[in-house]
Write a protein that holds these residues in place. Structure first.
Motif, mmCIF file in Angstrom:
data_model
loop_
_atom_site.group_PDB
_atom_site.id
_atom_site.type_symbol
_atom_site.label_atom_id
_atom_site.label_comp_id
_atom_site.label_asym_id
_atom_site.label_seq_id
_atom_site.Cartn_x
_atom_site.Cartn_y
_atom_site.Cartn_z
ATOM 1 N N VAL A 32 0.865 -1.187 0.000
ATOM 2 C CA VAL A 32 0.000 0.000 0.000
ATOM 3 C C VAL A 32 0.900 1.235 0.000
ATOM 4 C CG1 VAL A 32 -2.006 -1.034 1.132
ATOM 5 C CG2 VAL A 32 -0.154 -0.090 2.528
ATOM 6 N N PRO A 33 0.443 2.343 -0.611
ATOM 7 C CA PRO A 33 1.270 3.548 -0.634
ATOM 8 C C PRO A 33 1.213 4.340 0.662
ATOM 9 C CG PRO A 33 -0.768 3.946 -1.818
ATOM 10 C CD PRO A 33 -0.781 2.502 -1.420
ATOM 11 N N CYS A 34 0.190 4.069 1.484
ATOM 12 C CA CYS A 34 0.005 4.861 2.696
ATOM 13 C C CYS A 34 -0.818 4.080 3.713
ATOM 14 C CB CYS A 34 -0.674 6.191 2.369
ATOM 15 S SG CYS A 34 -2.020 6.048 1.160
ATOM 16 N N LEU A 90 6.403 -1.116 4.000
ATOM 17 C CA LEU A 90 6.660 0.303 4.254
ATOM 18 C C LEU A 90 8.064 0.471 4.813
ATOM 19 C CD1 LEU A 90 3.225 1.402 5.783
ATOM 20 C CD2 LEU A 90 3.977 1.454 3.405
ATOM 21 N N LYS A 91 8.749 1.497 4.363
ATOM 22 C CA LYS A 91 10.178 1.639 4.651
ATOM 23 C C LYS A 91 10.481 2.273 5.992
ATOM 24 C CE LYS A 91 10.894 -0.068 0.577
ATOM 25 N NZ LYS A 91 11.205 -1.507 0.472
ATOM 26 N N ALA A 92 9.523 2.975 6.583
ATOM 27 C CA ALA A 92 9.772 3.652 7.853
ATOM 28 C C ALA A 92 8.513 3.608 8.712
ATOM 29 C CB ALA A 92 10.193 5.105 7.607
ATOM 30 N N TYR A 93 8.701 3.761 10.022
ATOM 31 C CA TYR A 93 7.548 3.774 10.918
ATOM 32 C C TYR A 93 6.766 5.065 10.728
ATOM 33 C CZ TYR A 93 10.227 0.051 13.109
ATOM 34 O OH TYR A 93 10.930 -1.102 13.331
ATOM 35 N N LEU A 94 5.448 4.972 10.871
ATOM 36 C CA LEU A 94 4.599 6.148 10.695
ATOM 37 C C LEU A 94 4.778 7.116 11.867
ATOM 38 C CD1 LEU A 94 1.269 4.512 9.496
ATOM 39 C CD2 LEU A 94 3.085 5.505 8.112
ATOM 40 N N PRO A 95 4.796 8.402 11.591
ATOM 41 C CA PRO A 95 4.952 9.372 12.679
ATOM 42 C C PRO A 95 3.640 9.535 13.446
ATOM 43 C CG PRO A 95 4.590 10.523 10.620
ATOM 44 C CD PRO A 95 4.693 9.050 10.275
ATOM 45 N N PRO A 96 3.725 9.833 14.751
ATOM 46 C CA PRO A 96 2.498 10.185 15.466
ATOM 47 C C PRO A 96 1.988 11.527 14.951
ATOM 48 C CG PRO A 96 4.418 10.589 16.841
ATOM 49 C CD PRO A 96 4.912 9.889 15.610
ATOM 50 N N PHE A 97 0.691 11.760 15.080
ATOM 51 C CA PHE A 97 0.115 13.015 14.608
ATOM 52 C C PHE A 97 0.803 14.214 15.255
ATOM 53 C CE2 PHE A 97 -2.922 16.505 15.275
ATOM 54 C CZ PHE A 97 -3.245 16.810 13.952
ATOM 55 N N ASP A 104 6.681 13.037 5.947
ATOM 56 C CA ASP A 104 5.921 12.918 4.708
ATOM 57 C C ASP A 104 4.539 12.353 5.027
ATOM 58 O OD1 ASP A 104 4.928 12.615 2.198
ATOM 59 O OD2 ASP A 104 6.347 11.056 1.562
ATOM 60 N N ILE A 105 3.546 13.217 5.177
ATOM 61 C CA ILE A 105 2.205 12.773 5.571
ATOM 62 C C ILE A 105 1.528 11.961 4.480
ATOM 63 C CG2 ILE A 105 1.847 14.659 7.198
ATOM 64 C CD1 ILE A 105 0.177 16.073 5.047
ATOM 65 N N LEU A 106 2.057 11.973 3.263
ATOM 66 C CA LEU A 106 1.467 11.166 2.190
ATOM 67 C C LEU A 106 1.647 9.671 2.460
ATOM 68 C CD1 LEU A 106 2.518 13.201 -0.991
ATOM 69 C CD2 LEU A 106 0.261 13.089 0.078
ATOM 70 N N ARG A 107 2.620 9.312 3.294
ATOM 71 C CA ARG A 107 2.857 7.897 3.621
ATOM 72 C C ARG A 107 1.918 7.416 4.721
ATOM 73 N NH1 ARG A 107 6.493 6.066 6.050
ATOM 74 N NH2 ARG A 107 7.291 7.898 7.126
ATOM 75 N N LEU A 164 -5.976 8.514 -1.248
ATOM 76 C CA LEU A 164 -6.548 8.031 0.010
ATOM 77 C C LEU A 164 -7.307 6.723 -0.171
ATOM 78 C CD1 LEU A 164 -7.760 11.485 1.324
ATOM 79 C CD2 LEU A 164 -5.941 10.100 2.332
ATOM 80 N N ASN A 165 -7.879 6.523 -1.345
ATOM 81 C CA ASN A 165 -8.586 5.267 -1.645
ATOM 82 C C ASN A 165 -7.663 4.058 -1.586
ATOM 83 O OD1 ASN A 165 -11.102 6.275 -4.150
ATOM 84 N ND2 ASN A 165 -10.886 6.773 -1.987
ATOM 85 N N LYS A 166 -6.373 4.275 -1.798
ATOM 86 C CA LYS A 166 -5.408 3.169 -1.835
ATOM 87 C C LYS A 166 -4.787 2.889 -0.468
ATOM 88 C CE LYS A 166 -4.082 4.418 -6.579
ATOM 89 N NZ LYS A 166 -2.981 4.962 -7.428
ATOM 90 N N CYS A 167 -5.025 3.778 0.478
ATOM 91 C CA CYS A 167 -4.394 3.653 1.800
ATOM 92 C C CYS A 167 -5.052 2.559 2.641
ATOM 93 C CB CYS A 167 -4.481 4.978 2.549
ATOM 94 S SG CYS A 167 -3.666 6.369 1.731
#
Length: 567
Positions: A32-34, A90-97, A104-107, A164-167
């Protein structure tokens, strides 16, 4: 023979064995891209760090095994949702809000908050948190920034809606609506106002509206996690009566109303929102999955057949000789009826060996095949439960002291192990007797004298375990072309029901207090949250399971690959 707690902990152990052999990260392009994460402390990666709350974990020993140390995750290492991201490539952990705008919020973004719930008031006795409603508002803010970024960039072909549909969207929330609301009548009136069914209906009603808000913001791939066995946490067991069970069944029963409602909601969404895909992750089911996953985890496509039905070439993959109520001694379990003792099981194996010789054409070829096979032995419990501790049927406790009886068992056990060696076995793992004094049957029948378990039974059985471990050392010296492994189930079960870190009164870790070094042997990190090694099991199974009782109607990997038919 086995109590629910013993079975549950044994299954966790078998799942860990599976994981050591089967846990691989995704290769190549991300699935998934995001990825967007909503939830509570099971997923929080730092959103509570700057809130005025007792529910914070941005200090050691939390994060002691995480690559960058303490971050605000409520475990010693990665969360289930960190690992799902890894497994999806996914290459990196997602950041907290709370720090998302420096990334990169697109991830994707992680909105989860410790003690948060579906209801606005849930968890507030601990201080501030970010409820599910507020998490959705935060996502709305992120979506507006994504729209602006994609409009101003020439690097992306997708519109914000298409992106967003692909996330992937994962939601793990609801536990605190029970732990920090319904089962805290000193702070909240919910248990006085609603029956468990009514409270679950209230939660599902709000939850449905909240998921629809995410759908309206562009979400099309949703993994909705149910509530786990909250009555089996160390906090629950130490705070509420278990009535002879291994867990607080009242709590587990209450959350099942919510889980049933959530599964039905998934069906409703999949029926009405045909351009989206929803799945339900049955966390309770994952925690209670079948013991046979150990064979599955070793790469077998099918479960090992019992001796009673094994035939033809399938015996080359193995045979299960185990028999309910059976023991090392021939007479053990006969008070229950007919069973197949270890001695008879070994004789049945000789029959199988003869058939393998016929199938492979020679003794030499058959022996080479058997030398590579794995042999497991999990026997001895019944020699106590259905022999030594039932003097109305057996006289063993009158004839032998506990030490003498343990020695008798070990001598006969070693005779059978040596026979298996002669038959070709070279790789054997031997599981010791578990906490037989902690079964509901034991605690109700014998009494505990104020303890949680019948300590006498556990102490007597531990003598056998001590001899069994020494016997494994002797076997490894005696047969240098073979390998024997001893698994201390009793010690493992006692560790799995506790945590390796010192805890405060609220069940969270004491800041900067060093935890045990062998923390991978524990199930819980503190009184509420699981260790990284158990999170690995959950992430791996959630992604790959084909069992609809665990993940319904598809698994996360299939969800990630879902293509919106209206795109």
């Amino acid at each position: 023979m086995e109590n629910e707690r013993e079975v549950w902990h044994s299954r966790v152990f078998l799942a860990l064995v599976m994981l050591n052999l089967q846990y691989y990260f995704a290769k190549g392009e991300p699935q998934v891209p995001c990825y967007f994460i909503f939830g509570d402390s099971l997923a929080d990666s730092g959103n509570n760090n700057h809130l005025i709350t007792l529910a914070r974990s941005n200090f050691l020993p939390y994060g002691i095994d995480f690559p960058t140390g303490s971050t605000g995750r409520f475990t010693n290492g990665r969360t289930v949702f960190d690992m799902i991201g890894e497994l999806l490539g996914l290459k990196a952990y997602l950041p907290p809000f709370s720090s998302a705008f420096t990334h990169d919020i697109l991830r994707g973004v992680n909105y989860a908050s410790g003690t948060a719930g579906i209801l606005e008031e849930t968890g507030k006795e601990m201080g501030d948190n970010i409820s599910f409603n507020i998490q959705i508002l935060h996502h709305r803010c992120i979506v507006s920034h994504i729209i602006a970024r994609l409009r101003s960039s020439n690097l992306y072909n997708d519109t914000a809606a298409q992106h967003l549909n692909k996330c992937l969207y994962t939601v793990v929330i609801g536990s605190n609506d029970y732990i920090n609301n319904y089962f805290m009548p000193q702070y909240y009136p919910s248990s006085h106002l609603f029956t468990p069914q009514q409270f679950a209906d209230l939660l599902i009603q709000d939850y449905s509206r909240q998921i629809m808000s995410l759908y309206d913001l562009g979400g099309r791939k949703f993994a909705l996690f149910g509530v786990g066995n909250i009555g089996c946490t160390p906090n629950a067991i130490n705070s509420y009566p278990t009535n002879g069970s291994g867990c607080v069944e009242e709590m587990n029963s209450a959350v099942q109303f919510f889980n049933e409602g959530l599964k039905s909601l998934v069906d409703e969404f999949n029926f009405s929102l045909t351009d989206a895909k929803f799945m339900f992750v049955n966390v309770s089911g994952l925690q209670s999955s079948n013991d046979s996953t150990s064979a599955e985890g070793l790469g077998f496509e099918n479960y090992i057949p019992p001796f009673a039905t094994a035939k033809g070439v399938e015996i080359l993959k193995g045979v299960n000789y185990a028999s309910g109520s059976a023991g090392i001694l021939d007479e053990t379990g006969k008070n229950q009826g007919v069973c197949i003792s270890l001695k008879k099981q070994v004789a049945n194996h000789q029959t199988t060996v003869s058939h393998i010789v016929e199938l492979l054409g020679s003794n030499k070829t058959a022996n080479e095949h058997l030398n590579k096979c794995l042999y497991s032995f999990n026997i001895g419990d019944n020699d106590y439960i259905n022999n030594y501790f039932v003097p109305q049927f057996f006289n063993s406790s009158k004839l032998y002291t506990p030490e003498e009886y343990a020695q008798l068992l070990i001598n006969q056990f070693l005779d059978q192990i040596r026979t298996i060696y002669k038959q070709g076995g070279r790789k054997m793992y031997i599981v010791g007797v578990g906490l037989i004094g902690c079964t509901p049957n034991a605690t109700l029948y014998y009494g505990t004298n104020g303890s949680l378990c019948v300590n006498e039974m556990n102490m007597v059985a531990s003598l056998f375990n001590k001899h069994q471990r020494s016997a494994v050392d002797r076997l490894n010296k005696e047969f240098i072309d073979a390998k024997f492994v001893y698994i201390n189930q009793m010690n493992m079960m006692s560790k799995l029901s506790s945590s390796p870190a010192a805890e405060r009164e609220n069940g969270l870790c004491v800041p900067d207090k060093s935890p045990c070094k062998n923390r991978n042997e524990f199930e819980f990190w503190d009184a509420f949250h699981l260790t990284e090694v158990v999170n690995m099991v959950t992430a791996n199974k959630t992604l790959n399971t084909m069992d609809p009782s665990e993940s319904y109607p598809i698994n996360i990997l299939r969800l990630a690959q879902f293509a919106n038919p209206k795109c």
